[in-house]
Design a protein around this motif. Structure first.
Motif, PDB file in Angstrom:
ATOM      1  N   GLU A 105       0.895  -1.167   0.023  1.00 19.41           N
ATOM      2  CA  GLU A 105       0.086  -0.027   0.164  1.00 19.41           C
ATOM      3  C   GLU A 105       1.022   1.247  -0.264  1.00 19.41           C
ATOM      4  OE1 GLU A 105      -3.275  -2.290   2.964  1.00 19.41           O
ATOM      5  OE2 GLU A 105      -2.550  -0.367   3.485  1.00 19.41           O
ATOM      6  N   LEU A 106       0.402   2.470  -0.524  1.00 20.71           N
ATOM      7  CA  LEU A 106       0.783   3.621  -0.301  1.00 20.71           C
ATOM      8  C   LEU A 106      -0.124   4.558   0.317  1.00 20.71           C
ATOM      9  CD1 LEU A 106       3.269   5.592  -1.096  1.00 20.71           C
ATOM     10  CD2 LEU A 106       2.314   5.808  -3.373  1.00 20.71           C
ATOM     11  N   ASN A 166      14.024  12.363  13.821  1.00 19.07           N
ATOM     12  CA  ASN A 166      13.972  11.226  12.861  1.00 19.07           C
ATOM     13  C   ASN A 166      12.918  11.132  11.884  1.00 19.07           C
ATOM     14  OD1 ASN A 166      16.418  10.259  14.173  1.00 19.07           O
ATOM     15  ND2 ASN A 166      15.248   9.355  15.808  1.00 19.07           N
ATOM     16  N   LYS A 167      13.103  11.392  10.666  1.00 23.26           N
ATOM     17  CA  LYS A 167      11.914  11.492   9.693  1.00 23.26           C
ATOM     18  C   LYS A 167      11.503  10.209   9.112  1.00 23.26           C
ATOM     19  CE  LYS A 167      12.467  16.463   9.076  1.00 23.26           C
ATOM     20  NZ  LYS A 167      12.634  17.688   7.941  1.00 23.26           N
ATOM     21  N   MET A 216       0.954  14.580  13.296  1.00 19.72           N
ATOM     22  CA  MET A 216       2.008  14.270  12.523  1.00 19.72           C
ATOM     23  C   MET A 216       1.604  13.499  11.244  1.00 19.72           C
ATOM     24  SD  MET A 216       4.345  12.916  15.796  1.00 19.72           S
ATOM     25  CE  MET A 216       6.040  13.004  14.993  1.00 19.72           C
ATOM     26  N   ASN A 217       1.839  14.148   9.993  1.00 21.30           N
ATOM     27  CA  ASN A 217       1.681  13.613   8.662  1.00 21.30           C
ATOM     28  C   ASN A 217       2.724  12.492   8.186  1.00 21.30           C
ATOM     29  OD1 ASN A 217      -0.945  14.903   8.891  1.00 21.30           O
ATOM     30  ND2 ASN A 217       0.116  16.653   8.068  1.00 21.30           N
ATOM     31  N   TYR A 218       2.526  11.406   7.726  1.00 20.37           N
ATOM     32  CA  TYR A 218       3.273  10.256   6.944  1.00 20.37           C
ATOM     33  C   TYR A 218       2.773  10.042   5.717  1.00 20.37           C
ATOM     34  CZ  TYR A 218       5.795  10.196  11.632  1.00 20.37           C
ATOM     35  OH  TYR A 218       6.823  10.325  12.682  1.00 20.37           O
ATOM     36  N   ILE A 219       3.925   9.595   5.016  1.00 21.20           N
ATOM     37  CA  ILE A 219       3.592   8.758   3.782  1.00 21.20           C
ATOM     38  C   ILE A 219       4.075   7.245   4.109  1.00 21.20           C
ATOM     39  CG2 ILE A 219       4.282   8.320   1.528  1.00 21.20           C
ATOM     40  CD1 ILE A 219       2.311  10.444   1.335  1.00 21.20           C
ATOM     41  N   GLU A 220       3.276   6.498   4.182  1.00 16.66           N
ATOM     42  CA  GLU A 220       3.346   5.184   4.777  1.00 16.66           C
ATOM     43  C   GLU A 220       3.293   4.198   3.743  1.00 16.66           C
ATOM     44  OE1 GLU A 220       2.142   5.669   9.399  1.00 16.66           O
ATOM     45  OE2 GLU A 220       0.773   4.428   8.014  1.00 16.66           O
ATOM     46  N   ILE A 221       4.312   2.898   3.697  1.00 12.85           N
ATOM     47  CA  ILE A 221       4.361   1.791   2.799  1.00 12.85           C
ATOM     48  C   ILE A 221       4.402   0.617   3.535  1.00 12.85           C
ATOM     49  CG2 ILE A 221       5.245   0.932   0.893  1.00 12.85           C
ATOM     50  CD1 ILE A 221       6.679   3.467   0.025  1.00 12.85           C
ATOM     51  N   GLY A 279       3.362  -7.863   8.404  1.00 17.19           N
ATOM     52  CA  GLY A 279       4.454  -7.684   7.661  1.00 17.19           C
ATOM     53  C   GLY A 279       5.287  -6.432   8.193  1.00 17.19           C
ATOM     54  N   PRO A 280       6.269  -6.006   7.700  1.00 15.53           N
ATOM     55  CA  PRO A 280       6.775  -4.597   8.106  1.00 15.53           C
ATOM     56  C   PRO A 280       6.405  -3.426   7.284  1.00 15.53           C
ATOM     57  CG  PRO A 280       8.207  -5.696   6.243  1.00 15.53           C
ATOM     58  CD  PRO A 280       7.071  -6.594   6.578  1.00 15.53           C
ATOM     59  N   GLN A 281       6.532  -2.198   7.892  1.00 14.14           N
ATOM     60  CA  GLN A 281       5.976  -0.880   7.483  1.00 14.14           C
ATOM     61  C   GLN A 281       6.809  -0.019   7.497  1.00 14.14           C
ATOM     62  OE1 GLN A 281       1.909   0.229   8.179  1.00 14.14           O
ATOM     63  NE2 GLN A 281       2.840   2.165   9.190  1.00 14.14           N
ATOM     64  N   ILE A 282       7.234   0.883   6.486  1.00  9.82           N
ATOM     65  CA  ILE A 282       8.205   2.149   6.567  1.00  9.82           C
ATOM     66  C   ILE A 282       7.300   3.238   6.335  1.00  9.82           C
ATOM     67  CG2 ILE A 282      10.080   0.915   5.826  1.00  9.82           C
ATOM     68  CD1 ILE A 282       9.872   2.180   3.183  1.00  9.82           C
ATOM     69  N   GLY A 283       7.831   4.414   7.071  1.00 13.88           N
ATOM     70  CA  GLY A 283       7.058   5.767   6.867  1.00 13.88           C
ATOM     71  C   GLY A 283       7.891   6.913   6.497  1.00 13.88           C
ATOM     72  N   PHE A 284       7.666   7.786   5.918  1.00 19.29           N
ATOM     73  CA  PHE A 284       8.317   9.156   5.644  1.00 19.29           C
ATOM     74  C   PHE A 284       7.654  10.491   6.174  1.00 19.29           C
ATOM     75  CE2 PHE A 284       9.407   6.012   2.615  1.00 19.29           C
ATOM     76  CZ  PHE A 284      10.760   5.843   2.651  1.00 19.29           C
TER      77      PHE A 284
END
Length: 228
Positions: free
Chosen positions: A81-82, A165-166, A105-110, A131-136
């Motif tokens: 997902e995006l 840490n972004k 706080m706003n993030y783009i997450e995958i 599963g894992p997830q990353i965010g920006f």
């Protein structure tokens, strides 16, 4: 290397390897894409502790899913997902109701998810995601009221502190039901995200040793098949 970094890396590698390793059972090549949207209930794990209540935020974006096989009664695949996602916290002090502080706080997450489902090809299915997830980190905003300087014993270091840490990462998982129809696939899901990273620096000289997101998400997804 920190233990949480090792765990995050291992989960990411395991999920990415899923389609390649799942080569037994009835092969399928079902690719679906669509949109998702829902609500987050956010909190932050702080150490030292900060009193808070759940903060509501939005979550939504694009979804792609690939079903690779059916092994006995279990349908196996992977989903990515995006999403745009709002995190943060809402401070709450029962003895001092005049003190209010909210940080959004706003993030783009995958999220990279293993998809395991049970049920009929047409009709209702029960599924599990993990599963894992990353965010920006994109940016934040806050609201504050009350004269915080007149109170002692309340942690306020987080109020004026910028995000250090972004890049955010952690593990996520959940379960739900899917209705598969000729008009498309409709999913209702509950999910929990546990951050392994801290958004404030957490060295020995820093005030906070822990500042990580915890998010409960309820979402609806619509998918249509590009390839069956």
């Amino acid at each position: 290397m920190k233990l949480k970094t090792i765990i995050g890396t291992a989960l990411l590698a395991g999920t990415c390897a899923l389609p390649a390793s799942a080569q037994i059972g009835e092969q399928r090549h079902n690719l679906s894409v669509g949109i998702n949207g829902g609500i987050n209930l956010n909190s932050v794990s702080f150490s030292p502790r900060v009193r808070q209540s759940n903060l509501m935020g939005i979550n939504g974006g694009l979804t792609a899913r690939y079903i690779s096989e059916k092994y006995f009664s279990m349908i196996c695949g992977a989903q990515i997902e995006l999403n745009f996602s709002q995190h943060g916290w809402d401070e709450f002090y029962q003895d001092y109701p005049e003190l209010q502080y909210t940080r959004k706080m706003n993030y783009i997450e995958i999220p990279f998810l293993a998809h395991l489902a049970f049920g009929k090809d047409r009709g209702l299915q029960f599924f599990v995601h993990a599963g894992p997830q990353i965010g920006f980190f994109l940016g934040d905003s806050y609201t504050i009221s009350g004269d915080w300087d007149n109170y002692t014993g309340i942690t306020v270091e987080q109020h004026d502190k910028a995000v250090d840490n972004k890049f955010d990462y952690g593990i996520t998982g959940g379960a739900g039901v899917e209705l598969r129809t000729k008009a498309g696939n409709f999913l209702v899901e509950g999910r929990y995200y546990y951050a392994l990273s801290d958004f404030y620096s957490s060295t020995k000289k820093d005030y906070f040793s822990r500042s990580a997101h915890g998010v409960i998400t309820a979402k609806i997804t619509y998918l249509f098949d590009l390839r069956k």
